[in-house]
Design an enzyme around this catalytic site. Structure first.
Site, PDB file in Angstrom:
ATOM      1  N   GLU A 216     -24.917  11.694  29.470  1.00  0.00           N
ATOM      2  CA  GLU A 216     -25.231  12.539  30.643  1.00  0.00           C
ATOM      3  C   GLU A 216     -24.824  13.955  30.266  1.00  0.00           C
ATOM      4  O   GLU A 216     -23.646  14.304  30.330  1.00  0.00           O
ATOM      5  CB  GLU A 216     -24.453  12.052  31.873  1.00  0.00           C
ATOM      6  CG  GLU A 216     -24.839  10.656  32.342  1.00  0.00           C
ATOM      7  CD  GLU A 216     -26.195  10.611  33.038  1.00  0.00           C
ATOM      8  OE1 GLU A 216     -26.697  11.664  33.475  1.00  0.00           O
ATOM      9  OE2 GLU A 216     -26.773   9.512  33.120  1.00  0.00           O
ATOM     10  N   CYS A 250     -23.777  20.483  36.577  1.00  0.00           N
ATOM     11  CA  CYS A 250     -24.769  20.196  35.528  1.00  0.00           C
ATOM     12  C   CYS A 250     -26.192  20.338  36.046  1.00  0.00           C
ATOM     13  O   CYS A 250     -27.080  20.738  35.299  1.00  0.00           O
ATOM     14  CB  CYS A 250     -24.544  18.801  34.959  1.00  0.00           C
ATOM     15  SG  CYS A 250     -24.625  17.500  36.196  1.00  0.00           S
TER      16      CYS A 250
HETATM   17  P1  NAD Z   1     -17.350  18.733  26.940  1.00  0.00           P
HETATM   18  O1  NAD Z   1     -18.488  18.146  26.199  1.00  0.00           O
HETATM   19  O2  NAD Z   1     -16.594  19.850  26.319  1.00  0.00           O
HETATM   20  O3  NAD Z   1     -16.247  17.592  27.244  1.00  0.00           O
HETATM   21  C1  NAD Z   1     -16.580  16.364  27.844  1.00  0.00           C
HETATM   22  C2  NAD Z   1     -15.598  15.298  27.383  1.00  0.00           C
HETATM   23  O4  NAD Z   1     -15.692  15.171  25.976  1.00  0.00           O
HETATM   24  C3  NAD Z   1     -14.143  15.594  27.709  1.00  0.00           C
HETATM   25  O5  NAD Z   1     -13.534  14.409  28.185  1.00  0.00           O
HETATM   26  C4  NAD Z   1     -13.552  16.035  26.383  1.00  0.00           C
HETATM   27  O6  NAD Z   1     -12.208  15.662  26.233  1.00  0.00           O
HETATM   28  C5  NAD Z   1     -14.407  15.296  25.384  1.00  0.00           C
HETATM   29  N1  NAD Z   1     -14.553  16.043  24.124  1.00  0.00           N
HETATM   30  C6  NAD Z   1     -14.514  17.388  23.964  1.00  0.00           C
HETATM   31  N2  NAD Z   1     -14.698  17.712  22.663  1.00  0.00           N
HETATM   32  C7  NAD Z   1     -14.858  16.541  22.011  1.00  0.00           C
HETATM   33  C8  NAD Z   1     -15.079  16.198  20.632  1.00  0.00           C
HETATM   34  N3  NAD Z   1     -15.174  17.135  19.691  1.00  0.00           N
HETATM   35  N4  NAD Z   1     -15.204  14.896  20.312  1.00  0.00           N
HETATM   36  C9  NAD Z   1     -15.151  13.954  21.260  1.00  0.00           C
HETATM   37  N5  NAD Z   1     -14.911  14.200  22.573  1.00  0.00           N
HETATM   38  C10 NAD Z   1     -14.769  15.485  22.929  1.00  0.00           C
HETATM   39  O7  NAD Z   1     -17.925  19.126  28.363  1.00  0.00           O
HETATM   40  P2  NAD Z   1     -17.174  19.798  29.586  1.00  0.00           P
HETATM   41  O8  NAD Z   1     -16.870  21.217  29.275  1.00  0.00           O
HETATM   42  O9  NAD Z   1     -16.051  18.922  30.017  1.00  0.00           O
HETATM   43  O10 NAD Z   1     -18.299  19.726  30.716  1.00  0.00           O
HETATM   44  C11 NAD Z   1     -19.318  20.661  30.855  1.00  0.00           C
HETATM   45  C12 NAD Z   1     -20.616  20.129  30.285  1.00  0.00           C
HETATM   46  O11 NAD Z   1     -20.886  18.845  30.789  1.00  0.00           O
HETATM   47  C13 NAD Z   1     -21.805  20.983  30.688  1.00  0.00           C
HETATM   48  O12 NAD Z   1     -22.689  21.081  29.609  1.00  0.00           O
HETATM   49  C14 NAD Z   1     -22.435  20.201  31.810  1.00  0.00           C
HETATM   50  O13 NAD Z   1     -23.794  20.464  32.013  1.00  0.00           O
HETATM   51  C15 NAD Z   1     -22.189  18.797  31.355  1.00  0.00           C
HETATM   52  N6  NAD Z   1     -22.202  17.872  32.481  1.00  0.00           N
HETATM   53  C16 NAD Z   1     -23.217  16.962  32.583  1.00  0.00           C
HETATM   54  C17 NAD Z   1     -23.276  16.107  33.666  1.00  0.00           C
HETATM   55  C18 NAD Z   1     -24.387  15.102  33.846  1.00  0.00           C
HETATM   56  O14 NAD Z   1     -24.260  14.251  34.708  1.00  0.00           O
HETATM   57  N7  NAD Z   1     -25.466  15.190  33.089  1.00  0.00           N
HETATM   58  C19 NAD Z   1     -22.265  16.165  34.636  1.00  0.00           C
HETATM   59  C20 NAD Z   1     -21.246  17.088  34.472  1.00  0.00           C
HETATM   60  C21 NAD Z   1     -21.204  17.936  33.400  1.00  0.00           C
END
Ligand code: NAD
Length: 460
Positions: A216, A250
């Site tokens: 997602e 998002c």
């Molecule tokens: P992110 O990808 O930075 O982090 C998401 C999760 O991944 C966190 O739990 C984090 O600890 C983990 N993570 C971070 N870096 C990682 C790595 N290198 N390896 C493995 N895991 C890692 O995203 P964010 O800043 O928390 O959220 C914002 C993003 O999420 C935006 O792009 C937004 O559009 C998207 N989002 C999508 C939805 C959806 O339902 N499609 C919902 C909410 C947010």
């Protein structure tokens, strides 16, 4: 908050793996009990959830109660009301002999041990809604909340063990660096909510074990406003989507294409509604959601500083407390810094474009998670649907397609794969297993398959 050690990860994973193998999560009674307990966990802790979201994001309870508490409780109730239907065997439609006399059916098997990783912008919803799907499907689960919403993370770590079966549902805390250890493990399914960049890492890490994934992800969802739209209403709703959660959504509106003939009227209406939502407190209304952290504040600040567009509303920001006013930037070109990445914040770039130009720009970029058309013309709606692709579409509003009951919510291409909500979430954690039982007397028909081969048998 300190992160889980490798030994704690191992212990949690061994526990939930053994629990899955012992089959305790398969009976409906177990699943129903955990779903009910999830509902009560949210009910008993509603004020604490509101407080945690206020601490992490300065979110007002008018936003958090319906979405981050009641919204998840509704998902629980939906699963409880539908679980018998979702889990029961289905029959293939055809009436051929294997289907009929073989009693062919499709069993709904839990995939097994799942990992759910969430983002920070809706830290409870993005963790617990997939968990509800996993429980309904009979999977065991490790939950990995976002480290960027620490008050929410702390509450999740405290609440989950008090309410849910600790032999099957565990919480692990980890930052990006620790994720490697978690992702090297063998999972039966990974459900990830977060950015497209990290989604690609998750997908790559899942590949060696052929682990299925639900991704997602994000996207730069456009709104297209044509002259046939109700301009005032379009502005009211787009301003709301940018104001809520400070645009950290998002399925928010990333940028707006607006026909030049209606642009001034549209911007005036947007400004009026932003003023209204801020109750005339042009600087820092006490209740406005803040930017989640320093890094994201600086990112937005620099995108705005580097923009060639003109700020026509807002622009006030305070690095100290990460307040960032809703900000309209006019005259933005497609090459502008504001269009270089998903904004995920309260800046609203306005691009002059008619419908064809808006579509042409949109299809040359990654499929967005959401696309919004503001138009009263059926022909324009049809054109948008025919010529573009996106995770979902709402016409004449924003965000609301994700609330449609029994409909999939997810992205396409760079905005994600797989979907959830209702039966679609259950399916992500479920393996569809075809079963047939072949009676001996069916040899009457099946005998034609045996060697020695002959033209006569081939013709039968
Ligand atoms: P992110 O990808 O930075 O982090 C998401 C999760 O991944 C966190 O739990 C984090 O600890 C983990 N993570 C971070 N870096 C990682 C790595 N290198 N390896 C493995 N895991 C890692 O995203 P964010 O800043 O928390 O959220 C914002 C993003 O999420 C935006 O792009 C937004 O559009 C998207 N989002 C999508 C939805 C959806 O339902 N499609 C919902 C909410 C947010």
């Amino acid at each position: 908050m300190s992160y889980s050690s490798e030994a704690q990860v191992d212990e949690a994973l061994n526990t939930v793996t053994n629990t899955f193998r012992s089959n305790v999560t398969k009976p409906l009674e177990w699943r129903i009990k955990q779903l009910r307990k999830t509902w009560w966990m949210l009910e008993d802790n509603r004020e604490r959830i509101v407080q945690a979201l206020s601490a992490d994001l300065n979110k007002h309870r008018q936003e958090s109660l319906p979405v981050d508490v009641a919204g998840i409780q509704n998902a629980c109730l939906e699963a409880l009301g539908s679980i018998k239907e979702w889990t029961k065997d289905t029959k293939p439609r055809r009436t051929d002999p294997l289907n009929l006399v073989g009693g062919a059916r499709i069993r709904k098997e839990p995939k097994g041990v799942s990992l759910i990783i969430s983002a920070w912008n809706y830290p409870f919803m993005e963790l617990f809604e997939p968990m509800i799907c996993a429980i309904a499907a009979g999977c065991t689960t490790i939950l990995k909340p976002s480290e960027l919403a620490p008050a929410s993370e702390r509450l999740i770590v405290e609440m989950v063990p008090k309410y849910l079966d600790q032999s099957a549902i565990r919480v692990i805390t980890a930052g990006p660096k620790d994720m490697n250890y978690l992702l090297e493990k063998k999972w039966d399914h990974i459900f990830f909510t977060g950015s497209t960049a990290v989604g690609k890492i998750i997908y790559a890490k899942a590949a060696p074990n052929l682990t299925t994934v639900t991704l997602e992800l994000g996207g730069r969802g456009p709104a297209i406003v044509t002259p046939s739209a109700d301009i005032d209403l379009a502005a009211k709703r787009i301003a709301n989507a940018k104001f809520m959660n400070a645009g950290q959504i998002c399925v928010g509106v990333n940028h707006v294409f607006v026909d030049p003939s209606i642009k001034q009227k549209f911007i005036a209406a947007l400004s009026k509604y932003f003023d209204q939502y801020r109750s005339g407190q042009s600087r820092e209304p006490a209740y406005a959601t803040r930017i989640v952290n320093d890094r994201h504040f600086k990112r937005l600040d620099s995108l705005l500083e580097n923009s060639q567009g003109k700020i026509v509303y807002g622009g006030e920001r305070n690095h100290e407390n990460r307040f960032f006013a809703p900000t309209i930037v006019d005259g933005v070109k497609t090459s502008d810094s504001l269009l270089s990445e998903e904004l995920f914040g309260p800046i609203l770039p306005i691009l002059d474009a008619n419908l064809d130009q808006a579509i042409s720009y949109t299809v040359q970029h990654d499929h967005p998670l959401a696309l919004y058309g503001f138009t009263s013309s059926q022909a324009e709606k049809d054109k948008i649907l025919r010529l573009t692709n996106s995770g979902g579409v709402t016409f004449n509003d924003a965000i609301l397609h994700m609330l449609v009951k029994d409909a999939p919510f997810g992205g396409v291409g760079a905005s994600g794969m797989g979907a959830y909500h209702g039966p679609f979430g259950f399916n992500e954690f479920t393996h569809l297993r075809t079963v047939v039982n072949v009676p001996g007397w069916l040899e009457l028909i099946l005998k034609v398959r045996y060697a020695p081969y002959s033209d006569k048998k081939a013709a039968a």
